[in-house]
Design a protein around this motif. Structure first.
Motif, PDB file in Angstrom:
ATOM      1  N   LEU A  11       7.643 -13.132  -4.468  1.00 18.39           N
ATOM      2  CA  LEU A  11       6.719 -12.289  -5.531  1.00 18.39           C
ATOM      3  C   LEU A  11       7.460 -11.114  -5.689  1.00 18.39           C
ATOM      4  O   LEU A  11       7.539 -10.645  -7.136  1.00 18.39           O
ATOM      5  CB  LEU A  11       5.281 -11.917  -4.767  1.00 18.39           C
ATOM      6  CG  LEU A  11       4.594 -13.158  -4.718  1.00 18.39           C
ATOM      7  CD1 LEU A  11       3.095 -12.674  -4.077  1.00 18.39           C
ATOM      8  CD2 LEU A  11       4.188 -13.787  -6.052  1.00 18.39           C
ATOM      9  N   TYR A  14      10.054 -12.141  -8.348  1.00 22.10           N
ATOM     10  CA  TYR A  14       9.290 -12.864  -9.574  1.00 22.10           C
ATOM     11  C   TYR A  14       8.824 -11.558 -10.468  1.00 22.10           C
ATOM     12  O   TYR A  14       9.220 -11.544 -11.730  1.00 22.10           O
ATOM     13  CB  TYR A  14       8.293 -13.823  -9.053  1.00 22.10           C
ATOM     14  CG  TYR A  14       7.714 -14.263 -10.402  1.00 22.10           C
ATOM     15  CD1 TYR A  14       8.031 -15.103 -11.233  1.00 22.10           C
ATOM     16  CD2 TYR A  14       6.453 -13.659 -10.899  1.00 22.10           C
ATOM     17  CE1 TYR A  14       7.551 -15.718 -12.393  1.00 22.10           C
ATOM     18  CE2 TYR A  14       5.753 -14.166 -12.006  1.00 22.10           C
ATOM     19  CZ  TYR A  14       6.169 -15.184 -12.858  1.00 22.10           C
ATOM     20  OH  TYR A  14       5.606 -15.573 -13.977  1.00 22.10           O
ATOM     21  N   LYS A  15       8.376 -10.506  -9.859  1.00 23.64           N
ATOM     22  CA  LYS A  15       7.823  -9.424 -10.445  1.00 23.64           C
ATOM     23  C   LYS A  15       8.805  -8.605 -11.095  1.00 23.64           C
ATOM     24  O   LYS A  15       8.636  -7.605 -12.029  1.00 23.64           O
ATOM     25  CB  LYS A  15       6.613  -8.481  -9.875  1.00 23.64           C
ATOM     26  CG  LYS A  15       7.201  -7.753  -8.608  1.00 23.64           C
ATOM     27  CD  LYS A  15       6.093  -7.103  -7.960  1.00 23.64           C
ATOM     28  CE  LYS A  15       6.571  -6.389  -6.792  1.00 23.64           C
ATOM     29  NZ  LYS A  15       5.811  -5.475  -5.999  1.00 23.64           N
ATOM     30  N   THR A  16       9.895  -8.563 -10.724  1.00 21.29           N
ATOM     31  CA  THR A  16      11.131  -7.795 -11.168  1.00 21.29           C
ATOM     32  C   THR A  16      12.182  -8.769 -12.151  1.00 21.29           C
ATOM     33  O   THR A  16      12.213  -8.665 -13.082  1.00 21.29           O
ATOM     34  CB  THR A  16      11.697  -7.009 -10.149  1.00 21.29           C
ATOM     35  OG1 THR A  16      12.201  -7.705  -9.095  1.00 21.29           O
ATOM     36  CG2 THR A  16      10.927  -5.993  -9.500  1.00 21.29           C
ATOM     37  N   TYR A  19      10.631 -11.633 -14.079  1.00 23.64           N
ATOM     38  CA  TYR A  19      10.090 -11.146 -15.401  1.00 23.64           C
ATOM     39  C   TYR A  19      11.367 -10.975 -16.408  1.00 23.64           C
ATOM     40  O   TYR A  19      11.298 -11.126 -17.622  1.00 23.64           O
ATOM     41  CB  TYR A  19       9.265  -9.963 -15.208  1.00 23.64           C
ATOM     42  CG  TYR A  19       8.112 -10.187 -14.961  1.00 23.64           C
ATOM     43  CD1 TYR A  19       7.205 -11.542 -14.996  1.00 23.64           C
ATOM     44  CD2 TYR A  19       7.040  -9.255 -14.305  1.00 23.64           C
ATOM     45  CE1 TYR A  19       5.902 -11.606 -14.601  1.00 23.64           C
ATOM     46  CE2 TYR A  19       5.856  -9.378 -13.905  1.00 23.64           C
ATOM     47  CZ  TYR A  19       5.131 -10.688 -14.163  1.00 23.64           C
ATOM     48  OH  TYR A  19       3.749 -10.889 -13.615  1.00 23.64           O
TER      49      TYR A  19
END
Length: 195
Positions: A11, A14-16, A19
């Protein structure tokens, strides 16, 4: 590493970086060989999307990060003009340096910074460094074998060699390598630029 930590690490990626990969793929598509036949001024759309993305990140970041983002834009502007326009190492689709490129440098930089600052990433820094180093060796070796990219292979080895005694910077630069490799593959595939 247990399942919960592996999920947290995924996560954080994924979130850095995840994206960022989506933003790169979408943003460069707007200036791609696929969209240009539909809309001739596609580079303007890519610039608009980049400026919106840059503005959102800039406004949500603390002052120190904003300062770094502005420096990244300036360095990106100067570097792109030096290496593309002056030295001719690569050429953008329209023979210019698109306006979306310098703020793109800042977004790439800041995503890598945020990834490396995440608590779970710090906790598994050594494991990530090993994983990323293996990936870089495999990536560079494949390009050496299948694309005869001797320069890229040697530079990849040099990067890993130079980072061996730089523990504070190692994960950041290994992350940047992977992001830039993705960006180069997407950008050249879309024919936004060529080497």
């Amino acid at each position: 590493m247990n399942y919960k930590n592996a999920l947290s690490l995924f996560l954080a990626f994924y979130k850095t970086i995840g994206y960022l990969f989506l933003f790169i793929a979408f943003g460069l598509f707007l200036d791609s060989k696929y969209l240009v036949p539909i809309y001739e001024n596609a580079q303007h759309i890519a610039t608009l999307v980049m400026l919106i993305g840059f503005s959102v990140l800039f406004l949500r970041s603390p002052s120190r990060i904003r300062e770094q983002m502005l420096f990244a834009v300036i360095i990106g502007f100067l570097g792109e003009h030096l290496f593309s326009m002056a030295l001719g190492m690569y050429t953008y689709r329209l023979g210019n340096v698109p306006l979306y490129v310098p703020p793109g440098h800042a977004i790439v930089y800041i995503a890598a910074v945020y990834f490396c600052k995440d608590a779970i990433v710090k906790r598994y820094r050594r494991q990530l460094e090993k994983l990323f180093t293996i990936f870089i060796f495999l990536y560079a070796t494949l390009f050496l074998i299948f694309a005869n990219d001797i320069f890229g292979f040697v530079m990849s080895l040099l990067v890993v060699f130079l980072l061996r005694n730089k523990p504070r910077e190692r994960l950041f630069f290994l992350t940047m390598y992977i992001v830039v490799a993705f960006l180069e593959i997407v950008g050249t595939h879309y024919q936004c630029w060529s080497w």
